[in-house]
Motif scaffolding. Structure first.
Motif, PDB file in Angstrom:
ATOM      1  N   ASP A 192      29.236  20.085  26.791  1.00 41.98           N
ATOM      2  CA  ASP A 192      29.927  19.543  25.626  1.00 41.98           C
ATOM      3  C   ASP A 192      29.068  19.708  24.376  1.00 41.98           C
ATOM      4  OD1 ASP A 192      31.796  18.779  27.506  1.00 41.98           O
ATOM      5  OD2 ASP A 192      31.065  16.707  27.626  1.00 41.98           O
ATOM      6  N   LEU A 193      29.745  19.830  23.237  1.00 37.06           N
ATOM      7  CA  LEU A 193      29.071  20.011  21.953  1.00 37.06           C
ATOM      8  C   LEU A 193      29.726  19.119  20.903  1.00 37.06           C
ATOM      9  CD1 LEU A 193      27.017  21.620  20.195  1.00 37.06           C
ATOM     10  CD2 LEU A 193      28.876  23.241  19.734  1.00 37.06           C
ATOM     11  N   ILE A 194      28.888  18.374  20.166  1.00 36.63           N
ATOM     12  CA  ILE A 194      29.352  17.542  19.057  1.00 36.63           C
ATOM     13  C   ILE A 194      28.834  18.147  17.764  1.00 36.63           C
ATOM     14  CG2 ILE A 194      29.312  15.246  18.018  1.00 36.63           C
ATOM     15  CD1 ILE A 194      28.788  14.102  20.793  1.00 36.63           C
ATOM     16  N   VAL A 195      29.742  18.594  16.898  1.00 35.13           N
ATOM     17  CA  VAL A 195      29.376  19.166  15.597  1.00 35.13           C
ATOM     18  C   VAL A 195      29.680  18.117  14.538  1.00 35.13           C
ATOM     19  CG1 VAL A 195      29.675  21.076  14.002  1.00 35.13           C
ATOM     20  CG2 VAL A 195      29.936  21.468  16.458  1.00 35.13           C
ATOM     21  N   SER A 196      28.643  17.546  13.949  1.00 35.93           N
ATOM     22  CA  SER A 196      28.791  16.459  12.979  1.00 35.93           C
ATOM     23  C   SER A 196      28.457  16.986  11.590  1.00 35.93           C
ATOM     24  CB  SER A 196      27.859  15.300  13.343  1.00 35.93           C
ATOM     25  OG  SER A 196      28.091  14.868  14.671  1.00 35.93           O
ATOM     26  N   HIS A 197      29.420  16.947  10.689  1.00 38.09           N
ATOM     27  CA  HIS A 197      29.170  17.438   9.338  1.00 38.09           C
ATOM     28  C   HIS A 197      28.767  16.281   8.427  1.00 38.09           C
ATOM     29  CE1 HIS A 197      33.477  16.361   9.253  1.00 38.09           C
ATOM     30  NE2 HIS A 197      33.303  16.106   7.961  1.00 38.09           N
ATOM     31  N   VAL A 198      27.799  16.548   7.570  1.00 35.17           N
ATOM     32  CA  VAL A 198      27.222  15.542   6.683  1.00 35.17           C
ATOM     33  C   VAL A 198      27.674  15.863   5.258  1.00 35.17           C
ATOM     34  CG1 VAL A 198      25.089  14.431   5.910  1.00 35.17           C
ATOM     35  CG2 VAL A 198      25.235  15.382   8.229  1.00 35.17           C
ATOM     36  N   VAL A 199      28.527  15.039   4.706  1.00 31.04           N
ATOM     37  CA  VAL A 199      29.040  15.274   3.351  1.00 31.04           C
ATOM     38  C   VAL A 199      27.962  14.931   2.322  1.00 31.04           C
ATOM     39  CG1 VAL A 199      31.441  14.936   3.992  1.00 31.04           C
ATOM     40  CG2 VAL A 199      30.061  12.975   3.295  1.00 31.04           C
ATOM     41  N   GLU A 200      28.264  15.244   1.053  1.00 33.71           N
ATOM     42  CA  GLU A 200      27.245  15.178   0.016  1.00 33.71           C
ATOM     43  C   GLU A 200      26.735  13.766  -0.257  1.00 33.71           C
ATOM     44  OE1 GLU A 200      30.106  16.611  -0.127  1.00 33.71           O
ATOM     45  OE2 GLU A 200      29.959  18.703  -0.787  1.00 33.71           O
ATOM     46  N   ASP A 201      27.575  12.753  -0.128  1.00 29.50           N
ATOM     47  CA  ASP A 201      27.183  11.403  -0.532  1.00 29.50           C
ATOM     48  C   ASP A 201      26.715  10.525   0.623  1.00 29.50           C
ATOM     49  OD1 ASP A 201      29.661  11.382   0.608  1.00 29.50           O
ATOM     50  OD2 ASP A 201      30.509   9.876  -0.739  1.00 29.50           O
ATOM     51  N   VAL A 202      26.396  11.115   1.759  1.00 32.71           N
ATOM     52  CA  VAL A 202      25.862  10.339   2.878  1.00 32.71           C
ATOM     53  C   VAL A 202      24.457   9.851   2.537  1.00 32.71           C
ATOM     54  CG1 VAL A 202      25.045  10.482   5.262  1.00 32.71           C
ATOM     55  CG2 VAL A 202      27.258  11.438   4.651  1.00 32.71           C
ATOM     56  N   THR A 203      24.199   8.584   2.789  1.00 25.31           N
ATOM     57  CA  THR A 203      22.882   8.016   2.513  1.00 25.31           C
ATOM     58  C   THR A 203      22.015   8.049   3.769  1.00 25.31           C
ATOM     59  OG1 THR A 203      23.581   5.758   3.067  1.00 25.31           O
ATOM     60  CG2 THR A 203      23.904   6.505   0.785  1.00 25.31           C
ATOM     61  N   GLU A 204      20.746   7.764   3.566  1.00 21.61           N
ATOM     62  CA  GLU A 204      19.806   7.746   4.687  1.00 21.61           C
ATOM     63  C   GLU A 204      20.156   6.658   5.692  1.00 21.61           C
ATOM     64  OE1 GLU A 204      15.130   6.605   5.225  1.00 21.61           O
ATOM     65  OE2 GLU A 204      15.641   8.030   3.634  1.00 21.61           O
ATOM     66  N   ASP A 205      20.545   5.500   5.208  1.00 20.10           N
ATOM     67  CA  ASP A 205      20.904   4.393   6.103  1.00 20.10           C
ATOM     68  C   ASP A 205      22.154   4.717   6.916  1.00 20.10           C
ATOM     69  OD1 ASP A 205      18.765   2.900   5.217  1.00 20.10           O
ATOM     70  OD2 ASP A 205      19.919   1.862   3.656  1.00 20.10           O
ATOM     71  N   GLU A 206      23.114   5.393   6.296  1.00 24.20           N
ATOM     72  CA  GLU A 206      24.340   5.757   7.020  1.00 24.20           C
ATOM     73  C   GLU A 206      24.053   6.755   8.126  1.00 24.20           C
ATOM     74  OE1 GLU A 206      27.600   5.116   3.402  1.00 24.20           O
ATOM     75  OE2 GLU A 206      26.757   7.099   3.815  1.00 24.20           O
ATOM     76  N   LEU A 207      23.222   7.736   7.837  1.00 24.29           N
ATOM     77  CA  LEU A 207      22.878   8.711   8.875  1.00 24.29           C
ATOM     78  C   LEU A 207      22.052   8.065   9.982  1.00 24.29           C
ATOM     79  CD1 LEU A 207      22.885  11.631   9.889  1.00 24.29           C
ATOM     80  CD2 LEU A 207      20.822  12.028   8.543  1.00 24.29           C
ATOM     81  N   ARG A 208      21.154   7.160   9.612  1.00 28.24           N
ATOM     82  CA  ARG A 208      20.335   6.488  10.621  1.00 28.24           C
ATOM     83  C   ARG A 208      21.200   5.653  11.569  1.00 28.24           C
ATOM     84  NH1 ARG A 208      15.034   5.507  10.694  1.00 28.24           N
ATOM     85  NH2 ARG A 208      14.804   6.093   8.492  1.00 28.24           N
ATOM     86  N   LEU A 209      22.145   4.929  11.001  1.00 30.35           N
ATOM     87  CA  LEU A 209      23.028   4.119  11.836  1.00 30.35           C
ATOM     88  C   LEU A 209      23.898   5.003  12.734  1.00 30.35           C
ATOM     89  CD1 LEU A 209      24.138   1.341  12.598  1.00 30.35           C
ATOM     90  CD2 LEU A 209      25.787   1.579  10.729  1.00 30.35           C
ATOM     91  N   PHE A 210      24.405   6.110  12.190  1.00 31.83           N
ATOM     92  CA  PHE A 210      25.209   7.031  12.991  1.00 31.83           C
ATOM     93  C   PHE A 210      24.408   7.532  14.188  1.00 31.83           C
ATOM     94  CE2 PHE A 210      26.391  11.363  14.088  1.00 31.83           C
ATOM     95  CZ  PHE A 210      27.759  11.250  14.300  1.00 31.83           C
ATOM     96  N   LEU A 211      23.178   7.946  13.946  1.00 29.03           N
ATOM     97  CA  LEU A 211      22.336   8.468  15.023  1.00 29.03           C
ATOM     98  C   LEU A 211      22.002   7.390  16.045  1.00 29.03           C
ATOM     99  CD1 LEU A 211      19.837  10.821  13.172  1.00 29.03           C
ATOM    100  CD2 LEU A 211      21.063  11.387  15.262  1.00 29.03           C
ATOM    101  N   ARG A 212      21.672   6.209  15.567  1.00 29.58           N
ATOM    102  CA  ARG A 212      21.269   5.146  16.478  1.00 29.58           C
ATOM    103  C   ARG A 212      22.412   4.758  17.406  1.00 29.58           C
ATOM    104  NH1 ARG A 212      17.624   0.464  14.012  1.00 29.58           N
ATOM    105  NH2 ARG A 212      16.567   2.415  13.432  1.00 29.58           N
ATOM    106  N   VAL A 213      23.611   4.616  16.843  1.00 29.70           N
ATOM    107  CA  VAL A 213      24.768   4.281  17.669  1.00 29.70           C
ATOM    108  C   VAL A 213      25.134   5.448  18.582  1.00 29.70           C
ATOM    109  CG1 VAL A 213      27.196   3.591  17.601  1.00 29.70           C
ATOM    110  CG2 VAL A 213      25.588   2.652  15.950  1.00 29.70           C
TER     111      VAL A 213
END
Length: 469
Positions: A135-156
């Protein structure tokens, strides 16, 4: 030069009157001959000197040219030799321990430089998995993503257990964005491995009394060793043979790879630039999928396209498509407002709800076909609109799904379930919330992030792992 003139003597008396002419003789003196001969010798020696001088100049120029060519060849060979070295060879050199006084951006640059290419000289390898995944998960990061949002996404994401069966690819809008978030990705990868180790030592399968519970049992496999090496990075490296012995049986730690690409690597020409004044990440990502998914088409069976900004994964939603055909695509609909507004929208869209473009999953073949058709549909929609930048990704995708003849070779499965906002799950018990594998962040992301972080940090083991607890 001197000369003398002499009168000719008459031969006969009769002809003396008729032949009264005068002859002219030139007489060269000896000193004149010497001058002429000396002049000739001087000219000859001068010409010989000139010939010798020109010959030496030509020889010198030839030597210089040959030396320059040899130097260029040497430098070319040297650069070629250095370019063939893998970055990991350089990273094996001992480095001084990081100082606590160093600024954060300096530490980020050091971590980025230690990463190797992800695939065929492109991308960044943040973590190499233990085996080849289906399986492959392709996650796109839009321009206004913050560091905290990406950190929470990864942690969960790590805590959901889905990374025990899938590789994760991050698609960034620019190289600077990729460099900016590299430290966050690597830090969360390290925290995940520490968390696994702590739970293994405690022989604990995780807590189930919170919305974001962690169950480490997904990442430990027993029995026969899996065959297959990850496609990311250099073969024969990484944690491919990671195994431990526990309680008399062989158990292996299993997790997927984490890599990243920026859009300029996968779409160097910016294919949609001629149709839009500004190409947002939500649209440009569709121009990147053909190259990315085309290169890995024989390595993965199921693919998920995910938006980092809007969604999070609590568990593994790919179970919905693992038993489906390779041409299948599973679609989720957006949660409509309510009541009359919902009925009006359904009438306008001819009784089909608007497709949620934040998440798409299905067989590898079906997702590739959908991505190719979506790119064509974006071009068609932008050409029809007189005003550029007036197209919406979700609207285009819904129109594409609504026109069945374009996707006749794709088995579309439209789900009636809607994605709940994370705020609506906070008051539910763990058993009630277990049915929602995908949750939407909603408009109050900042407050939601704080709530989820606090829930994660309530566990004593977790709080000892994460730096921000």
């Amino acid at each position: 030069m001197g000369f003398t003139a002499a009168a000719a003597k008459p031969n006969t008396l009769n002809s003396s009157k008729e032949n009264r002419g005068m002859g002219l003789f030139l007489v060269f003196f000896p000193e004149d001959r010497n001058k002429i001969s000396n002049s000739i010798d001087n000219n000859t020696s001068t010409s010989r000197f000139i010939r010798r001088t020109s010959s030496s100049l030509l020889f010198t120029k030839a030597q210089s040219t040959i030396s320059i060519c040899a130097l260029l060849v040497f430098l070319t060979l040297l650069l070629f030799t250095l370019s063939t070295f893998e970055p990991s060879i350089l990273t094996q050199l001992p480095l001084p321990p990081p100082s606590k006084n160093l600024p954060l951006h300096f530490m980020q640059k050091s971590d980025v430089s230690s990463s190797s290419f992800a695939l065929q000289g492109m991308g960044t390898l943040y973590r190499r998995g233990t085996k080849a995944m289906n399986d492959l998960i392709v996650s796109h990061v839009v321009e206004d993503v913050t560091e905290d949002e990406l950190r929470l996404f990864l942690r969960v994401l790590h805590r959901s257990g889905v990374t025990s069966k899938a590789d994760t690819v991050f698609l960034f809008g620019s190289p600077s964005l990729s460099s900016k978030f590299s430290f966050v990705i690597q830090e969360e990868n390290d925290s995940f491995l520490k968390l696994i180790k702590h739970y293994k030592e405690l022989n604990n399968n995780g807590f189930r009394d919170s919305v974001c519970s962690f169950d480490s049992i997904h990442f430990w496999k027993s029995g026969k060793k899996d065959v297959g090496e990850p496609i990311w990075g250099k073969k024969g490296r990484g944690n491919y043979s990671n195994s431990t012995e526990a309680e008399g049986e062989s158990t292996r730690l299993t997790y997927g790879s984490v890599v990243g690409f920026d859009v300029n690597e996968l779409d160097p020409e910016n294919s949609l630039a001629g149709f839009l004044d500004h190409v947002p990440m939500s649209l440009r990502r569709w121009a990147c999928y053909p190259m990315l998914l085309g290169r890995v088409r024989r390595n993965f069976k199921h693919i998920m396209l995910l938006d980092v900004k809007n969604l999070m994964l609590r568990s593994d939603p790919l179970g919905r498509v693992r038993n489906r055909s390779p041409e299948s695509v599973y679609l989720l609909i957006k949660e409509s407002s309510s009541g009359k507004q919902s009925k009006r929208n359904s009438e306008k869209t001819q009784s089909h709800s608007q497709v949620n473009s934040s998440i798409l999953m299905g067989g590898a073949r079906g997702i590739r076909r959908l991505a190719n058709a979506m790119l064509t549909e974006i071009v068609r929609a932008t050409m029809q609109h007189k005003k550029k930048n007036s197209t919406s990704e979700s609207v285009i995708l819904s129109q594409l799904v609504g026109s069945g003849y374009i996707l006749k070779n794709v088995n579309l499965i439209t789900s009636t379930e809607s994605i709940k906002e994370a705020s609506s799950l906070m008051g539910l018990s763990s058993d009630s919330a277990a049915g929602y594998s995908v949750i939407q962040r909603g408009n109050t992301n900042h407050e939601l992030n704080s709530i989820i972080m606090k829930l994660i940090c309530l566990c004593e083991v977790d709080s000892s792992v994460y730096r921000d607890c």
